[in-house]
Design a protein around this motif. Structure first.
Motif, PDB file in Angstrom:
ATOM      1  N   PRO A  64     -11.211  30.006  62.376  1.00 19.46           N
ATOM      2  CA  PRO A  64     -10.706  29.029  61.399  1.00 19.46           C
ATOM      3  C   PRO A  64     -10.237  29.747  60.144  1.00 19.46           C
ATOM      4  CG  PRO A  64     -13.090  29.025  61.430  1.00 19.46           C
ATOM      5  CD  PRO A  64     -12.668  29.925  62.545  1.00 19.46           C
ATOM      6  N   PRO A  65      -9.453  29.059  59.273  1.00 20.85           N
ATOM      7  CA  PRO A  65      -9.002  29.682  58.022  1.00 20.85           C
ATOM      8  C   PRO A  65     -10.191  30.139  57.179  1.00 20.85           C
ATOM      9  CG  PRO A  65      -7.887  27.588  58.405  1.00 20.85           C
ATOM     10  CD  PRO A  65      -8.971  27.678  59.407  1.00 20.85           C
ATOM     11  N   LEU A  66     -10.024  31.251  56.456  1.00 16.42           N
ATOM     12  CA  LEU A  66     -11.086  31.760  55.602  1.00 16.42           C
ATOM     13  C   LEU A  66     -11.441  30.763  54.509  1.00 16.42           C
ATOM     14  CD1 LEU A  66      -9.988  35.498  55.227  1.00 16.42           C
ATOM     15  CD2 LEU A  66     -11.851  34.578  56.613  1.00 16.42           C
ATOM     16  N   ILE A  67     -10.404  30.082  54.002  1.00 16.35           N
ATOM     17  CA  ILE A  67     -10.624  29.074  52.967  1.00 16.35           C
ATOM     18  C   ILE A  67     -10.415  27.703  53.606  1.00 16.35           C
ATOM     19  CG2 ILE A  67      -9.905  28.215  50.711  1.00 16.35           C
ATOM     20  CD1 ILE A  67      -8.795  30.983  50.129  1.00 16.35           C
ATOM     21  N   PRO A  68     -11.437  26.842  53.642  1.00 15.62           N
ATOM     22  CA  PRO A  68     -11.282  25.504  54.246  1.00 15.62           C
ATOM     23  C   PRO A  68     -10.118  24.740  53.630  1.00 15.62           C
ATOM     24  CG  PRO A  68     -13.578  25.959  53.738  1.00 15.62           C
ATOM     25  CD  PRO A  68     -12.783  27.077  53.101  1.00 15.62           C
ATOM     26  N   PHE A  69      -9.410  24.000  54.471  1.00 12.23           N
ATOM     27  CA  PHE A  69      -8.288  23.149  54.063  1.00 12.23           C
ATOM     28  C   PHE A  69      -7.072  23.954  53.600  1.00 12.23           C
ATOM     29  CE2 PHE A  69     -12.235  20.805  53.001  1.00 12.23           C
ATOM     30  CZ  PHE A  69     -12.163  19.850  54.004  1.00 12.23           C
ATOM     31  N   TRP A  70      -7.119  25.284  53.765  1.00  4.18           N
ATOM     32  CA  TRP A  70      -5.952  26.088  53.412  1.00  4.18           C
ATOM     33  C   TRP A  70      -5.361  26.649  54.698  1.00  4.18           C
ATOM     34  CZ3 TRP A  70      -3.248  26.454  49.056  1.00  4.18           C
ATOM     35  CH2 TRP A  70      -2.275  27.452  48.963  1.00  4.18           C
ATOM     36  N   GLY A  71      -4.314  26.039  55.170  1.00  2.00           N
ATOM     37  CA  GLY A  71      -3.748  26.407  56.453  1.00  2.00           C
ATOM     38  C   GLY A  71      -4.355  25.583  57.572  1.00  2.00           C
ATOM     39  N   THR A  72      -3.737  25.652  58.712  1.00  2.00           N
ATOM     40  CA  THR A  72      -4.171  24.862  59.859  1.00  2.00           C
ATOM     41  C   THR A  72      -5.258  25.591  60.641  1.00  2.00           C
ATOM     42  OG1 THR A  72      -1.948  23.939  60.028  1.00  2.00           O
ATOM     43  CG2 THR A  72      -3.374  23.691  61.934  1.00  2.00           C
ATOM     44  N   ASP A  73      -6.289  24.861  61.004  1.00  2.00           N
ATOM     45  CA  ASP A  73      -7.370  25.413  61.803  1.00  2.00           C
ATOM     46  C   ASP A  73      -6.976  25.353  63.278  1.00  2.00           C
ATOM     47  OD1 ASP A  73      -9.667  26.226  63.016  1.00  2.00           O
ATOM     48  OD2 ASP A  73     -10.925  24.596  62.253  1.00  2.00           O
ATOM     49  N   HIS A  74      -6.696  26.527  63.861  1.00  2.00           N
ATOM     50  CA  HIS A  74      -6.303  26.593  65.270  1.00  2.00           C
ATOM     51  C   HIS A  74      -7.474  26.959  66.173  1.00  2.00           C
ATOM     52  CE1 HIS A  74      -2.275  25.965  64.042  1.00  2.00           C
ATOM     53  NE2 HIS A  74      -2.063  27.173  63.581  1.00  2.00           N
ATOM     54  N   SER A  75      -8.672  27.099  65.605  1.00  2.00           N
ATOM     55  CA  SER A  75      -9.802  27.541  66.401  1.00  2.00           C
ATOM     56  C   SER A  75     -10.303  26.468  67.359  1.00  2.00           C
ATOM     57  CB  SER A  75     -10.951  27.984  65.483  1.00  2.00           C
ATOM     58  OG  SER A  75     -11.418  26.887  64.693  1.00  2.00           O
ATOM     59  N   GLN A  76      -9.977  25.206  67.072  1.00  2.00           N
ATOM     60  CA  GLN A  76     -10.381  24.121  67.961  1.00  2.00           C
ATOM     61  C   GLN A  76      -9.155  23.630  68.736  1.00  2.00           C
ATOM     62  OE1 GLN A  76     -13.475  21.332  66.429  1.00  2.00           O
ATOM     63  NE2 GLN A  76     -12.889  22.148  64.430  1.00  2.00           N
ATOM     64  N   ILE A  77      -9.270  23.614  70.040  1.00  2.00           N
ATOM     65  CA  ILE A  77      -8.137  23.211  70.882  1.00  2.00           C
ATOM     66  C   ILE A  77      -7.862  21.727  70.662  1.00  2.00           C
ATOM     67  CG2 ILE A  77      -7.289  23.032  73.252  1.00  2.00           C
ATOM     68  CD1 ILE A  77      -9.184  25.342  73.952  1.00  2.00           C
ATOM     69  N   PRO A  78      -6.624  21.364  70.339  1.00  2.00           N
ATOM     70  CA  PRO A  78      -6.310  19.954  70.074  1.00  2.00           C
ATOM     71  C   PRO A  78      -6.280  19.124  71.352  1.00  2.00           C
ATOM     72  CG  PRO A  78      -4.317  21.265  69.957  1.00  2.00           C
ATOM     73  CD  PRO A  78      -5.453  22.237  70.147  1.00  2.00           C
ATOM     74  N   ASP A  79      -6.298  17.824  71.146  1.00  3.49           N
ATOM     75  CA  ASP A  79      -6.227  16.912  72.290  1.00  3.49           C
ATOM     76  C   ASP A  79      -4.801  16.773  72.801  1.00  3.49           C
ATOM     77  OD1 ASP A  79      -9.057  15.929  72.234  1.00  3.49           O
ATOM     78  OD2 ASP A  79      -8.447  15.342  70.223  1.00  3.49           O
ATOM     79  N   LEU A  80      -3.852  16.726  71.875  1.00  4.97           N
ATOM     80  CA  LEU A  80      -2.448  16.520  72.235  1.00  4.97           C
ATOM     81  C   LEU A  80      -1.565  17.384  71.341  1.00  4.97           C
ATOM     82  CD1 LEU A  80      -2.582  12.619  72.502  1.00  4.97           C
ATOM     83  CD2 LEU A  80      -2.361  14.198  74.432  1.00  4.97           C
ATOM     84  N   VAL A  81      -0.435  17.804  71.903  1.00  5.81           N
ATOM     85  CA  VAL A  81       0.495  18.681  71.193  1.00  5.81           C
ATOM     86  C   VAL A  81       1.916  18.175  71.422  1.00  5.81           C
ATOM     87  CG1 VAL A  81       1.429  21.028  71.079  1.00  5.81           C
ATOM     88  CG2 VAL A  81      -1.021  20.687  71.400  1.00  5.81           C
ATOM     89  N   GLY A  82       2.739  18.245  70.394  1.00 11.85           N
ATOM     90  CA  GLY A  82       4.150  17.903  70.540  1.00 11.85           C
ATOM     91  C   GLY A  82       4.934  19.100  71.057  1.00 11.85           C
ATOM     92  N   LEU A  83       5.773  18.884  72.061  1.00  8.40           N
ATOM     93  CA  LEU A  83       6.565  19.953  72.649  1.00  8.40           C
ATOM     94  C   LEU A  83       7.932  19.385  73.023  1.00  8.40           C
ATOM     95  CD1 LEU A  83       5.947  22.969  73.327  1.00  8.40           C
ATOM     96  CD2 LEU A  83       5.613  22.265  75.691  1.00  8.40           C
TER      97      LEU A  83
END
Length: 407
Positions: A103-122
């Motif tokens: 996760p980002p070093l600073i919470p709420f700064w940048g997107t947290d990609h460490s948790q796999i999302p449920d749905l993604v736009g493609l």
């Protein structure tokens, strides 16, 4: 100076390029809702393309999808489709235990990609490689209430076999939520000053009075495809050698072009360095209000169509939950389709092929001002999605493209 400032803002526009991304455009993770998230019992994580969901639309989503406010919505906008594809690759490795995202070093700064999302736009353009690399899991369309209301062409494109090829017996790998087309955009003021007629179809790109004043997409399937369309053929033709005039037509078009770009084709148009450009409607539509000298058409002989869709990452655990199914179905509801098309720079699939006279007055007004948002039913009928080709055909396209560009 104003034109240079506007042009500088356009550098991030890429629709279907396999290029390295510069990263997400700092919206980060945004939880929507008025009641806070501490009382939420579940989280729905969605990652999508920057600009595909109008910001002013976000606030209504939670209330409409979850009136009881039991779900925390974690929405994050990502700058480029390339980055979304890269993330799908990383999430697959993470699910397999071969990569650990932090996760980002600073919470709420940048997107947290460490948790796999449920749905993604493609985009549909990326479905083939995503399925071949096993980055996606299919969606059970039986759980989508309005699936059968989706126009057949859209259903066909997302039904694929395990090689990513369109297959009527295949599984559904995404639920479309918006679509657009390849268009011609031009400087109407310059053409008028030069005493030239505006373009009305693909054939006008070959006009001698436009030589050296055109920018083309740096995409073989698009440029060869529009040339095929001019010749009365399909964008997806898998045989090129039996068209003796195709290479000559492409060489002539190459001489017409000032340059090729899939990202920066609108800046020179705004600055007057080019007079005509081929581009994607989602790039062009936001500028039509800002730049009154620009006008655009959807070639009536038919064009390439694209769609954006919701997909499930391979690493997303568990079955499709009721809230996921509700999210997917939401975008197919008739009332939401009209609302989205009114606010966004693309139309809902539910409006494809619809007679404009049947639409709400405010949407008709928007279409009068921006007709490329929804091509006529006749034009849609003549148009097609760019679909995967056999390897032999891909090689033929690549060889022809290389030969013409080096000529």
């Amino acid at each position: 100076m104003k034109e240079l400032q506007v042009a500088s803002k356009l550098g991030t526009m890429k629709r279907r390029q396999f290029l390295s991304s510069l990263g997400a455009i700092g919206l980060g993770s945004l939880a929507i809702g008025l009641g806070g998230c501490q009382a939420k019992s579940a989280t729905l994580r969605i990652r999508f393309l920057q600009g595909s969901l109008p910001k002013r639309y976000w606030g209504a989503l939670e209330k409409q999808l979850d009136p009881n406010q039991t779900t925390h919505f974690d929405l994050s906008a990502i700058g480029q489709l390339q980055e979304l594809f890269d993330l799908l690759q990383q999430w697959k490795l993470q699910a397999e235990g071969r990569l650990k995202l932090k996760p980002p070093l600073i919470p709420f700064w940048g997107t947290d990609h460490s948790q796999i999302p449920d749905l993604v736009g493609l985009s549909d353009f990326w479905l083939n490689p995503a399925i071949r690399q096993k980055l996606l899991q299919p969606v059970d369309e039986k759980q989508i209430q309005h699936w059968n209301a989706l126009p057949p062409a859209f259903q066909t494109v997302v039904r694929r076999n395990d090689r990513g090829v369109i297959d009527p017996q295949g599984k559904v790998y995404g639920i479309p939520y918006r679509w657009g087309s390849t268009v011609i955009v031009y400087r109407q003021d310059i053409l008028q000053r030069q005493g030239l007629k505006p373009p009305t179809d693909w054939a006008d790109l070959w006009r001698s009075d436009l030589q050296g004043r055109i920018s083309l997409l740096n995409q073989p399937r698009e440029v060869i495809g529009l040339t095929l369309k001019k010749l009365g053929q399909s964008y997806n033709r898998d045989r090129l050698t039996d068209l003796p005039t195709l290479e000559t037509e492409l060489q002539q078009l190459h001489r017409q072009a000032k340059f090729y770009s899939s990202a920066n084709y609108l800046q020179p148009l705004i600055l007057g360095e080019t007079w005509v450009a081929v581009g994607w409607s989602s790039d062009v539509l936001p500028l039509l209000d800002q730049q009154p000298n620009l006008a655009a058409i959807v070639p009536p002989s038919g064009t390439a169509l694209w769609m954006d869709l919701w997909v499930r990452p391979a690493g997303s655990s568990g079955n499709l939950t009721p809230m996921m199914a509700q999210w997917l179905d939401y975008w197919l509801k008739p009332e939401i389709a009209a609302q989205y098309s009114l606010l966004a720079d693309a139309a809902s699939p539910q409006l494809a092929g619809r007679d404009r006279s049947q639409l709400a007055p405010d949407l008709q007004t928007k279409l009068d001002q921006q007709p490329i948002l929804l091509p006529t039913p006749e034009t849609v009928q003549r148009s097609e999605f760019i679909t995967p080709l056999p390897e032999s055909a891909i090689s033929a396209y690549r060889d022809l493209w290389k030969k013409v560009r080096q000529g």
